[in-house]
Design an enzyme around this catalytic site. Sequence first.
Site, mmCIF file in Angstrom:
data_model
loop_
_atom_site.group_PDB
_atom_site.id
_atom_site.type_symbol
_atom_site.label_atom_id
_atom_site.label_comp_id
_atom_site.label_asym_id
_atom_site.label_seq_id
_atom_site.Cartn_x
_atom_site.Cartn_y
_atom_site.Cartn_z
ATOM 1 N N GLY A 239 0.809 -1.208 0.000
ATOM 2 C CA GLY A 239 0.000 0.000 0.000
ATOM 3 C C GLY A 239 0.840 1.255 0.000
ATOM 4 O O GLY A 239 0.694 2.124 -0.844
ATOM 5 N N PHE A 240 1.737 1.357 0.991
ATOM 6 C CA PHE A 240 2.650 2.493 1.124
ATOM 7 C C PHE A 240 1.906 3.817 1.289
ATOM 8 O O PHE A 240 2.484 4.889 1.149
ATOM 9 C CB PHE A 240 3.594 2.599 -0.081
ATOM 10 C CG PHE A 240 4.283 1.314 -0.442
ATOM 11 C CD1 PHE A 240 4.992 0.603 0.509
ATOM 12 C CD2 PHE A 240 4.217 0.806 -1.729
ATOM 13 C CE1 PHE A 240 5.633 -0.588 0.185
ATOM 14 C CE2 PHE A 240 4.847 -0.383 -2.057
ATOM 15 C CZ PHE A 240 5.557 -1.071 -1.094
ATOM 16 N N ARG A 620 8.426 -2.788 22.694
ATOM 17 C CA ARG A 620 8.499 -4.241 22.716
ATOM 18 C C ARG A 620 8.366 -4.796 21.292
ATOM 19 O O ARG A 620 7.474 -4.397 20.545
ATOM 20 C CB ARG A 620 7.374 -4.793 23.590
ATOM 21 C CG ARG A 620 7.443 -6.280 23.860
ATOM 22 C CD ARG A 620 6.217 -6.698 24.659
ATOM 23 N NE ARG A 620 6.340 -8.046 25.188
ATOM 24 C CZ ARG A 620 5.354 -8.693 25.801
ATOM 25 N NH1 ARG A 620 4.175 -8.099 25.967
ATOM 26 N NH2 ARG A 620 5.530 -9.918 26.264
ATOM 27 N N ILE A 621 9.242 -5.682 20.937
ATOM 28 C CA ILE A 621 9.210 -6.314 19.613
ATOM 29 C C ILE A 621 8.359 -7.577 19.698
ATOM 30 O O ILE A 621 8.624 -8.464 20.512
ATOM 31 C CB ILE A 621 10.636 -6.632 19.126
ATOM 32 C CG1 ILE A 621 11.451 -5.338 19.033
ATOM 33 C CG2 ILE A 621 10.583 -7.342 17.788
ATOM 34 C CD1 ILE A 621 10.853 -4.259 18.155
ATOM 35 N N GLY A 695 5.308 1.557 16.871
ATOM 36 C CA GLY A 695 5.305 1.260 15.451
ATOM 37 C C GLY A 695 6.701 1.229 14.859
ATOM 38 O O GLY A 695 7.582 1.985 15.265
ATOM 39 N N GLU A 698 7.201 2.300 9.413
ATOM 40 C CA GLU A 698 7.687 3.468 8.684
ATOM 41 C C GLU A 698 9.027 3.978 9.219
ATOM 42 O O GLU A 698 9.730 4.714 8.530
ATOM 43 C CB GLU A 698 6.639 4.580 8.758
ATOM 44 C CG GLU A 698 5.354 4.175 8.065
ATOM 45 C CD GLU A 698 4.216 5.154 8.270
ATOM 46 O OE1 GLU A 698 3.664 5.623 7.269
ATOM 47 O OE2 GLU A 698 3.889 5.452 9.432
#
Length: 733
Positions: A239-240, A620-621, A695, A698
């Site tokens: 999508g970007f 947290r990953i 997040g 991005e």
Amino acid sequence: MMNNLGEAVPRHDGPIKVTGAALYAGDRNLPTQLYAVFVSATIPAGRVVSIDVTAALARVGVVKVLKASDMPRVHRKLDEISVPPLATRFIPMQSDEIVHEGQPVAIVLAESLQAAEAGAAVVRVRYERRPFIVPDNAPAADVAPEKGHYSKANALEFHKGDAAGAIAGAAFRAGGAYTQPSRHGNPMEPCAILAVWEGQKLTVYDAVQHLPAVQNTLAAAFGIDSAHVRVIAPHTGGGFGTKAFVWPHEILASMAARVVGRPVKMVLTRQQQYSMVGYQPQMTQEVQLGSDSQGKLLGISHQVVNVTGMTDDYVEFGAVPARSFYACENISATHRVRRGHVVLPTFMRSPWDGPGSWALGSAMDELARSLNVDPLDLRLTNYTETDPESGKPWSSKKLREAYDEGARRFRWRERPKGGTLDGHWRIGCGMADCSQGQARFHSTARVRLRADGTAQLESSFCDIGTGPATAFPQIAAEVLGLDPSQVTALSGDTNLPYAGPTYGSATTISTGAAVQRAAQDVRSRLARLAGWPADQVSLQGGRIAYAGTSRTIQDVLGEAGVAELASDGAFDLPGNARVDMGSPGFPTRSFGVIFVEVGVDPDLGLLRLRRATGVYSAGRIINSTTSRSQMIGGIVWGWGMAAMEGSHYEPALGRWLAKDLAGVPIPVNADIPPDIDVAFVDEFDANSGPLGAKGIGELGATGVAAAIANAVFDAIGVRVRDLPITPDKLVKT
């Protein structure tokens, strides 16, 4: 409790995607469907005088050709839909007005795609041409509130102290004008939609990044209840930002289906991806920095101008980094637009911070050179634990640790002197900050725990390739003590619980939190069925345990005569907001640093990426494999921005010069070295949400362009301020 989070769990949808079994919008077909092909305007400005469809209707298989006069008028309720999620207030084929080349002026409907394309080729349109404005050369203008609502997304101006005075009186100054061309996202899957009406109910199979936004917008366009619109999109092929909002082709295809009373399928061509949906706009950024002799920033001025269309003002808030990255008491950040006859721009991966970090990160390197200090030390001198704009503490920030780890892994302090020769290549190293604002969206989810010890989570989120259908089962599995393989995800349908958008790097932090809460409620209900205190049980390996005793999930549900336990969970924002940019008391950002080494051949103007190290402070990953892949992809994306990509407006014809991938250089495997090193610092952001995550989708694309330009200067002493860094800017003269 099993600790599934952070594990390298393989993609659940990997096999069906690589084998072609996954169904995308363009793969869908319905009985009796018609294929739709747009006839596009060949002029950038003017109006349609007449359309001759005689030859098209004579083609075998062509059923109907729709003109503006055949189309329903959009309902007044569409005025109540904000921009975004509506991409633009201008809907083509509602009048004879032409505002950009490539705008739809007619729709050919046929029994086959080939017949529709053949019919579209012989539709004859007569225009009245009018003078058009080249956006890149248009005068900079203030944003007009009546031209859309993008200006409400963030402050158009921010002023703190006296930036101009502080810079003028500073011992050291640096900066200049930094430009970048417009840039198209070009996802692998083009925009596509299949629309079908059943009475007053509309179902669309669509390529989107937020299903409920399409649902609500289409309902408003037709003046019907949103419950009568169903949107299905289990897979979205990239999508970007191109598919983030609702574009006119989605409304027009749905109108066509209503007019002819048959399903209508429309897939945009690659060329139409350039003229019917958005892109990152051309931008000019004027950055000026002033510091004392020790490198402490005294003033930051960041002025941004981006191109936009004639109908709406899209604002690319590129000056956000100026008021977010560094400690400074005097900051000025402004945004203006240049209006021209071109399709409206839109968000693209790492909006705002991606372009802004290119300009600010370059200026910081120039200041470091003026001071004769290491650019990493300059950033440490201006490190801030609080948000420079609000003065509030960050929700979490471990950028110092990222600096240290990145410098160690890259051997930054031991890097070779700039310009060192390796054969005919001159070697240079550069670095820059990475940071991205954190959006959060209201989201809901449902979790079902079945008697056989498996679970299913349900939510209307869509997967644009980032892997939520893998990460969310991990989240539910951790709470329920299951293996992630025992949890399936049902998504991509507005009949499922509401999920926020898949953009703004917000999917995991938002919908993931809703999944966690739903699973926690299921766990509590299971404990009550077992007769044990809900806050004292543990679940692991398909068993629930308390005080040294354990029972299988199957036994507890079987003895209670319950086939499944189902609970809904929600991630709610303060004030019942639909979206925010972090907790009111704790502004939220993800952070990181990127180090790169490049090789430059100044005789031939060649630029090569030799290695890169990115280390990130991103909470947290959840899945180490998908997270690392996201960051590698972001670095590759940033390399394309820095060294290769650009969409150019042809000023004589008033259209994009190249409208296909053949004329668009993009990074491929041969451009990217295997030595891309990615790591995350150990972090749990309790203020961002219950998962402790932030997040990353991005974040990886920010800072890269600046680091590469800085490395080029280190290699050959040429300061490039105009992207992309093409050979003509590097070759010896």
